[in-house]
Write a protein that holds these residues in place. Sequence first.
Motif, short mmCIF file in Angstrom:
data_model
loop_
_atom_site.label_atom_id
_atom_site.label_comp_id
_atom_site.label_asym_id
_atom_site.label_seq_id
_atom_site.Cartn_x
_atom_site.Cartn_y
_atom_site.Cartn_z
N GLY A 20 -29.72 2.33 -33.17
CA GLY A 20 -30.88 2.00 -32.33
C GLY A 20 -31.12 3.08 -31.28
O GLY A 20 -32.26 3.50 -31.05
N ASP A 140 -33.67 1.58 -39.51
CA ASP A 140 -32.41 1.35 -38.80
C ASP A 140 -31.81 0.04 -39.30
O ASP A 140 -32.33 -1.03 -39.03
CB ASP A 140 -32.71 1.32 -37.29
CG ASP A 140 -31.67 0.60 -36.45
OD1 ASP A 140 -30.63 0.18 -36.98
OD2 ASP A 140 -31.91 0.44 -35.24
N ARG A 178 -23.04 -3.43 -23.86
CA ARG A 178 -24.45 -3.33 -24.27
C ARG A 178 -25.30 -4.47 -23.73
O ARG A 178 -24.93 -5.63 -23.77
CB ARG A 178 -24.55 -3.32 -25.79
CG ARG A 178 -26.01 -3.37 -26.26
CD ARG A 178 -26.18 -2.99 -27.68
NE ARG A 178 -25.58 -3.95 -28.59
CZ ARG A 178 -25.60 -3.81 -29.90
NH1 ARG A 178 -26.14 -2.74 -30.44
NH2 ARG A 178 -25.05 -4.72 -30.66
N ARG A 211 -26.69 -9.71 -26.72
CA ARG A 211 -26.92 -10.23 -28.06
C ARG A 211 -25.86 -11.28 -28.39
O ARG A 211 -24.71 -11.14 -27.98
CB ARG A 211 -26.85 -9.08 -29.08
CG ARG A 211 -28.21 -8.52 -29.38
CD ARG A 211 -28.17 -7.29 -30.21
NE ARG A 211 -27.36 -7.36 -31.42
CZ ARG A 211 -27.31 -6.39 -32.33
NH1 ARG A 211 -28.03 -5.30 -32.16
NH2 ARG A 211 -26.56 -6.51 -33.39
MG MG Z 1 -29.20 -1.68 -33.42
#
Ligand code: MG
Length: 268
Positions: A20, A140, A178, A211
């Motif tokens: 990403g 991706d 992240r 996430r």
């Molecule tokens: Mg990704």
Amino acid sequence: MRLRRAARVILVGAPGVGKGTHSERLLHRFPQLQCISSGDLLRNNVKNRTALGIQVESTLKAGNLVSDSIILRVISNEFHKRGWLGQPQVMTLNSSAISPEAEAYNTDYDTENEMAAFMSAMPKNTLGPSADPSASFILDGFPRTALQANKLDDLVPINLAVSITTPFEVLLDRITGRWVHEPSGRVYNTTFNAPKVPGRDDITGEPLVKRVDDDEATYRTRFKKFQETSEPLLEHYARKGVLWEIQGNSSDEISPRLFREFEKRFCE
Ligand code: MG
Ligand code: AP5
């Protein structure tokens, strides 16, 4: 920088390797590129509570791969939506979510036969290898299996498969730091590219989220899946002579080399 030849690129690498991050950087450097992230498409379906999103939610949360038939359907829809494959014969798609028409068309491609029938209804290789550079793209996270790669070959020929490798411990570390801006898919990391205001997206100021698959146990499952599926995938592209491999501990080390390779292949 302007592309002189159409770039049809896939990024292959373990979760957290920076697919990403590199997509975003490449888009910035080569504005003719467009990007499709299979993970973002699936997460959008989950977020919008589409039937498909509800179907795949637990799979994503557990860190397993969704079925080939589902991901092929999602990707084909997105290609149509972007006008890369001409008009779909039955589906009308206005967003990356699956439309009610598409749901009605077929909600599940369980067998290889059904899927083959679906794919054969698609126009083949509409873009062709010599198409305009403005039709350039990066994928991706798709394809992830040899079967997905074969099906993609039927739709659009890929002319560069970038395989990125980074050690497992480095990746695990990254995942824990992240944060993502859900609507755009923009990715931040508390130690690497922290947002200007903690917890907020740089562009919109909206809140960042974690996430659901970014805890250590789920990460290990995702990594294992990648190990199980990546070898035949890479072999597929090596056989076609389009595989380019790069290793590094950080995206900053990898980015300049990736840019150079793009320039060499698509700009000169
Ligand atoms: Mg990704
Ligand atoms: P997907 O969304 O594709 O996730 P993934 O492959 O697990 O990869 P990630 O998005 O986690 O990592 P990334 O490589 O994009 O790294 P990033 O740039 O964020 O897929 C999610 C799920 O969808 C799958 O598990 C599966 O269920 C399903 N799915 C998707 N496609 C499918 C398919 N084709 N078939 C079947 N199922 C499918 O970077 C990671 C972190 O590192 C970030 O925090 C970033 O800021 C940081 N970072 C980047 N560079 C550096 C650096 N130099 N130093 C420190 N940190 C860095």
